[in-house]
Motif scaffolding. Structure first.
Motif, short mmCIF file in Angstrom:
data_model
loop_
_atom_site.label_atom_id
_atom_site.label_comp_id
_atom_site.label_asym_id
_atom_site.label_seq_id
_atom_site.Cartn_x
_atom_site.Cartn_y
_atom_site.Cartn_z
N MET A 91 0.84 -1.27 0.14
CA MET A 91 -0.01 0.01 -0.07
C MET A 91 1.07 1.18 0.07
N ARG A 92 0.26 2.20 -0.77
CA ARG A 92 1.06 3.65 -0.63
C ARG A 92 0.01 4.65 -0.32
N VAL A 93 0.30 5.39 0.54
CA VAL A 93 -0.44 6.59 0.97
C VAL A 93 0.02 7.81 0.15
N ILE A 94 -0.79 8.45 -0.33
CA ILE A 94 -0.51 9.88 -1.01
C ILE A 94 -1.26 10.89 -0.41
N PHE A 95 -0.60 12.08 0.00
CA PHE A 95 -1.35 13.06 0.49
C PHE A 95 -1.34 14.42 -0.63
N VAL A 96 -2.42 14.83 -0.62
CA VAL A 96 -2.75 15.76 -1.70
C VAL A 96 -3.24 17.12 -1.31
N CYS A 97 -2.65 18.13 -1.58
CA CYS A 97 -3.25 19.38 -1.39
C CYS A 97 -3.15 20.20 -2.84
N HIS A 98 -3.08 21.61 -2.88
CA HIS A 98 -3.09 22.19 -4.05
C HIS A 98 -1.92 22.31 -4.84
N GLY A 99 -0.83 22.99 -4.04
CA GLY A 99 0.55 23.18 -4.51
C GLY A 99 1.57 22.48 -3.97
N ASN A 100 1.50 21.35 -3.27
CA ASN A 100 2.47 20.40 -2.61
C ASN A 100 3.60 21.47 -1.95
N ILE A 101 3.59 22.39 -1.32
CA ILE A 101 4.41 23.25 -0.83
C ILE A 101 4.23 23.68 0.86
N CYS A 102 2.96 23.10 1.46
CA CYS A 102 2.79 23.71 2.69
C CYS A 102 2.08 22.19 3.21
N ARG A 103 0.71 22.12 3.03
CA ARG A 103 0.13 21.17 3.96
C ARG A 103 0.45 19.64 3.53
N SER A 104 0.52 19.23 2.36
CA SER A 104 0.82 17.95 2.02
C SER A 104 2.14 17.56 2.08
N PRO A 105 3.21 18.29 2.03
CA PRO A 105 4.57 17.84 2.45
C PRO A 105 4.69 17.75 3.89
N MET A 106 3.87 18.56 4.77
CA MET A 106 3.90 18.43 6.32
C MET A 106 3.22 17.24 6.80
N ALA A 107 2.01 16.82 5.73
CA ALA A 107 1.41 15.45 6.22
C ALA A 107 2.18 14.44 5.93
N GLU A 108 2.84 14.46 4.94
CA GLU A 108 3.83 13.39 4.40
C GLU A 108 5.09 13.30 5.61
N ALA A 109 5.70 14.23 5.77
CA ALA A 109 6.55 14.11 7.05
C ALA A 109 6.00 13.59 8.51
N ILE A 110 5.01 14.01 8.51
CA ILE A 110 4.30 13.67 9.96
C ILE A 110 3.93 11.92 9.99
N PHE A 111 3.20 11.50 8.72
CA PHE A 111 2.87 10.40 8.46
C PHE A 111 4.20 9.46 8.82
#
Length: 143
Positions: A1-21
């Motif tokens: 399984m692969r988990v992909i976090f997606v936001c609008h620009g991939n410079i704020c929320r989704s990179p933080m979510a990736e690092a946290i997860f």
């Protein structure tokens, strides 16, 4: 399984979510991307600072566009807003796509506000909100 976090620009929320997860799980491939991301952008300076304050690293992050990824059938896509979720579901109707909050059991107010352009305190609030929901997801879904 692969988990992909997606936001609008991939410079704020989704990179933080990736690092946290990544910090909360083992043996799970974790990525982040943006629906409207320009390839190769670094994370915002405030996202980098907030992650550093929380012992996570974002300095080497490079943005990716979600639609440039090789999407697999077993991918779990977690978005930061319901409009992104709906956009992806429209294009990939058989893919598992939820907002982060929805996957954590929330029924209303499914967006995590974009801190882009705000001061570091707003980024810290966003980081803490994302972390709280991701911790719940890890417990609920046995990651």
């Amino acid at each position: 399984m692969r988990v992909i976090f997606v936001c609008h620009g991939n410079i704020c929320r989704s990179p933080m979510a990736e690092a946290i997860f990544k910090s909360l799980t083992d043996n799970v491939e974790v990525l982040s991307a943006g629906l409207y991301a320009l390839e190769g952008e670094s994370a915002s300076s405030n996202a980098i600072k907030v992650c550093r304050y929380n012992d996570l690293e974002l300095r080497n992050h490079e943005s990716k566009n979600f639609y440039d990824l090789d999407i697999r059938d077993d991918d779990l896509v977690l978005t930061l807003t319901f409009d992104i979720r709906d956009n992806i579901k429209q294009r990939y109707p058989d893919l598992e796509v939820y907002t982060v909050k929805e996957y954590a059991g929330e029924k209303e107010f499914l967006d995590i506000k974009d801190p882009y352009g705000e001061d570091v305190e707003v980024y810290e609030i966003c980081f803490c909100e994302i972390k709280e929901y991701l911790e719940n997801i890890v417990k609920m879904h046995d990651f």
